[in-house]
Each structure stands twice: as structure tokens, then as C-alpha cells.
Motif scaffolding. Structure first.
Motif, PDB file in Angstrom:
ATOM      1  N   ALA A  15      52.631  53.942  36.487  1.00  0.00           N
ATOM      2  CA  ALA A  15      51.675  55.055  36.426  1.00  0.00           C
ATOM      3  C   ALA A  15      50.794  54.943  35.182  1.00  0.00           C
ATOM      4  O   ALA A  15      49.592  55.216  35.237  1.00  0.00           O
ATOM      5  CB  ALA A  15      52.415  56.390  36.433  1.00  0.00           C
ATOM      6  N   GLY A  16      51.375  54.534  34.066  1.00  0.00           N
ATOM      7  CA  GLY A  16      50.605  54.350  32.842  1.00  0.00           C
ATOM      8  C   GLY A  16      49.587  53.232  32.977  1.00  0.00           C
ATOM      9  O   GLY A  16      48.447  53.350  32.530  1.00  0.00           O
ATOM     10  N   ARG A  17      49.989  52.127  33.597  1.00  0.00           N
ATOM     11  CA  ARG A  17      49.054  51.012  33.802  1.00  0.00           C
ATOM     12  C   ARG A  17      47.914  51.438  34.725  1.00  0.00           C
ATOM     13  O   ARG A  17      46.765  51.046  34.526  1.00  0.00           O
ATOM     14  CB  ARG A  17      49.800  49.797  34.331  1.00  0.00           C
ATOM     15  CG  ARG A  17      50.734  49.188  33.284  1.00  0.00           C
ATOM     16  CD  ARG A  17      51.375  47.899  33.744  1.00  0.00           C
ATOM     17  NE  ARG A  17      52.367  48.084  34.795  1.00  0.00           N
ATOM     18  CZ  ARG A  17      53.637  48.429  34.595  1.00  0.00           C
ATOM     19  NH1 ARG A  17      54.082  48.623  33.368  1.00  0.00           N
ATOM     20  NH2 ARG A  17      54.468  48.564  35.618  1.00  0.00           N
ATOM     21  N   LYS A  18      48.223  52.278  35.705  1.00  0.00           N
ATOM     22  CA  LYS A  18      47.189  52.785  36.609  1.00  0.00           C
ATOM     23  C   LYS A  18      46.211  53.694  35.858  1.00  0.00           C
ATOM     24  O   LYS A  18      44.998  53.607  36.045  1.00  0.00           O
ATOM     25  CB  LYS A  18      47.850  53.539  37.765  1.00  0.00           C
ATOM     26  CG  LYS A  18      46.884  53.992  38.823  1.00  0.00           C
ATOM     27  CD  LYS A  18      47.630  54.626  39.990  1.00  0.00           C
ATOM     28  CE  LYS A  18      46.661  55.068  41.069  1.00  0.00           C
ATOM     29  NZ  LYS A  18      47.372  55.675  42.204  1.00  0.00           N
ATOM     30  N   LEU A  20      45.508  53.534  32.695  1.00  0.00           N
ATOM     31  CA  LEU A  20      44.719  52.657  31.829  1.00  0.00           C
ATOM     32  C   LEU A  20      43.536  52.069  32.602  1.00  0.00           C
ATOM     33  O   LEU A  20      42.400  52.083  32.118  1.00  0.00           O
ATOM     34  CB  LEU A  20      45.602  51.543  31.267  1.00  0.00           C
ATOM     35  CG  LEU A  20      44.893  50.510  30.395  1.00  0.00           C
ATOM     36  CD1 LEU A  20      44.431  51.129  29.097  1.00  0.00           C
ATOM     37  CD2 LEU A  20      45.806  49.332  30.132  1.00  0.00           C
ATOM     38  N   ARG A  21      43.791  51.558  33.792  1.00  0.00           N
ATOM     39  CA  ARG A  21      42.713  50.966  34.610  1.00  0.00           C
ATOM     40  C   ARG A  21      41.670  52.014  34.983  1.00  0.00           C
ATOM     41  O   ARG A  21      40.459  51.756  34.926  1.00  0.00           O
ATOM     42  CB  ARG A  21      43.292  50.320  35.862  1.00  0.00           C
ATOM     43  CG  ARG A  21      44.031  49.028  35.592  1.00  0.00           C
ATOM     44  CD  ARG A  21      44.399  48.293  36.878  1.00  0.00           C
ATOM     45  NE  ARG A  21      45.224  49.083  37.790  1.00  0.00           N
ATOM     46  CZ  ARG A  21      46.548  49.163  37.738  1.00  0.00           C
ATOM     47  NH1 ARG A  21      47.216  48.501  36.799  1.00  0.00           N
ATOM     48  NH2 ARG A  21      47.217  49.895  38.613  1.00  0.00           N
ATOM     49  N   LYS A  22      42.120  53.225  35.334  1.00  0.00           N
ATOM     50  CA  LYS A  22      41.184  54.286  35.712  1.00  0.00           C
ATOM     51  C   LYS A  22      40.301  54.704  34.538  1.00  0.00           C
ATOM     52  O   LYS A  22      39.098  54.912  34.697  1.00  0.00           O
ATOM     53  CB  LYS A  22      41.941  55.503  36.241  1.00  0.00           C
ATOM     54  CG  LYS A  22      42.464  55.348  37.633  1.00  0.00           C
ATOM     55  CD  LYS A  22      43.125  56.654  38.077  1.00  0.00           C
ATOM     56  CE  LYS A  22      43.519  56.602  39.531  1.00  0.00           C
ATOM     57  NZ  LYS A  22      44.092  57.894  39.965  1.00  0.00           N
ATOM     58  N   SER A  54      36.371  64.015  32.900  1.00  0.00           N
ATOM     59  CA  SER A  54      36.941  63.018  33.802  1.00  0.00           C
ATOM     60  C   SER A  54      38.100  62.277  33.147  1.00  0.00           C
ATOM     61  O   SER A  54      39.172  62.113  33.734  1.00  0.00           O
ATOM     62  CB  SER A  54      35.851  62.039  34.229  1.00  0.00           C
ATOM     63  OG  SER A  54      36.386  60.993  34.986  1.00  0.00           O
ATOM     64  N   LEU A  55      37.894  61.835  31.909  1.00  0.00           N
ATOM     65  CA  LEU A  55      38.941  61.080  31.201  1.00  0.00           C
ATOM     66  C   LEU A  55      40.153  61.967  30.902  1.00  0.00           C
ATOM     67  O   LEU A  55      41.294  61.524  31.032  1.00  0.00           O
ATOM     68  CB  LEU A  55      38.385  60.469  29.917  1.00  0.00           C
ATOM     69  CG  LEU A  55      37.289  59.425  30.095  1.00  0.00           C
ATOM     70  CD1 LEU A  55      36.799  58.942  28.736  1.00  0.00           C
ATOM     71  CD2 LEU A  55      37.744  58.268  30.953  1.00  0.00           C
ATOM     72  N   CYS A  56      39.904  63.213  30.535  1.00  0.00           N
ATOM     73  CA  CYS A  56      41.015  64.117  30.240  1.00  0.00           C
ATOM     74  C   CYS A  56      41.825  64.429  31.494  1.00  0.00           C
ATOM     75  O   CYS A  56      43.032  64.674  31.402  1.00  0.00           O
ATOM     76  CB  CYS A  56      40.500  65.396  29.594  1.00  0.00           C
ATOM     77  SG  CYS A  56      40.001  65.167  27.869  1.00  0.00           S
ATOM     78  N   SER A  57      41.172  64.407  32.650  1.00  0.00           N
ATOM     79  CA  SER A  57      41.909  64.667  33.891  1.00  0.00           C
ATOM     80  C   SER A  57      42.768  63.468  34.288  1.00  0.00           C
ATOM     81  O   SER A  57      43.746  63.624  35.004  1.00  0.00           O
ATOM     82  CB  SER A  57      40.950  65.024  35.022  1.00  0.00           C
ATOM     83  OG  SER A  57      40.228  63.893  35.450  1.00  0.00           O
ATOM     84  N   ILE A  58      42.410  62.282  33.819  1.00  0.00           N
ATOM     85  CA  ILE A  58      43.168  61.065  34.132  1.00  0.00           C
ATOM     86  C   ILE A  58      44.348  60.883  33.180  1.00  0.00           C
ATOM     87  O   ILE A  58      45.440  60.522  33.598  1.00  0.00           O
ATOM     88  CB  ILE A  58      42.253  59.820  34.069  1.00  0.00           C
ATOM     89  CG1 ILE A  58      41.169  59.888  35.139  1.00  0.00           C
ATOM     90  CG2 ILE A  58      43.070  58.536  34.208  1.00  0.00           C
ATOM     91  CD1 ILE A  58      40.061  58.866  34.955  1.00  0.00           C
TER      92      ILE A  58
END
Length: 96
Positions: A15-18, A20-22, A54-58
Motif C-alpha cells: 500500500a505504501g509503494r502504491k 508513492l507511485r500515486k 489531491s496529495l493529502c488525500s493520497i
């Protein structure tokens, strides 16, 4: 205004790697990667708020860190670059 965005995402899990990519994908849509997990983005106020939301929601606020540095419109005098990578001006056209 020029905004420097840095992030540190915990990548111990899938989930963390996902995440990071997002986050990286979102940043690429708005600016230029200058180092791993560091982007320079030329944004207006509305774009900045949109990207920040957007970034805070990810991100996961319990595990990740996201930082915005607002360098403003007269950013040229606030940046010094040393080393091997070529520098660029965010306002210049980029040829792909």
C-alpha cells in the motif's frame, strides 16, 4: 509561483509503494522532478490548492510526510544549484 514539493512515503508495505507511485504521478502532472521525491512546480494559487488536496488525500498522515515550500515569483535568486544535473528554468519551454 514556484513551489517545491517534497515527500517521504513509507514503502514497507504494498500500500505504501502504491501511495508513492500515486503521489509521484500527481507531481509529474504539475511540475518537474529535480531529485527523488522532490518536484519544482510552477503553479497559480488554485492549482496549488488542488494539488495539495489531491496529495493529502493520497498520503497516510500516520506514516508519510509531505512538504510544500513556497518560493514565490522571484524564485531565481532563491535557488542555487551545484553538481552534475543540468538546471532548467521552469518558465522555459520543455522539448520532449
Amino acid at each position: 509561483m514556484l513551489v517545491l514539493i517534497t515527500y517521504d512515503v513509507n514503502t514497507e508495505t504494498a500500500a505504501g509503494r502504491k501511495r508513492l507511485r500515486k503521489i509521484a504521478r500527481q507531481c509529474v502532472n504539475y511540475g518537474q522532478r529535480v531529485q527523488n521525491s522532490v518536484f519544482e512546480c510552477l503553479l497559480d494559487a488554485a492549482q496549488c490548492r488542488t494539488l495539495q488536496a489531491s496529495l493529502c488525500s493520497i498520503m497516510d498522515p500516520e506514516k508519510d510526510s509531505l512538504r510544500f515550500y513556497y518560493l514565490g515569483k522571484k524564485y531565481e535568486k532563491k535557488i542555487e544549484h551545484f553538481g552534475c544535473k543540468n538546471t532548467y528554468l521552469p518558465e522555459d519551454p520543455m522539448i520532449l
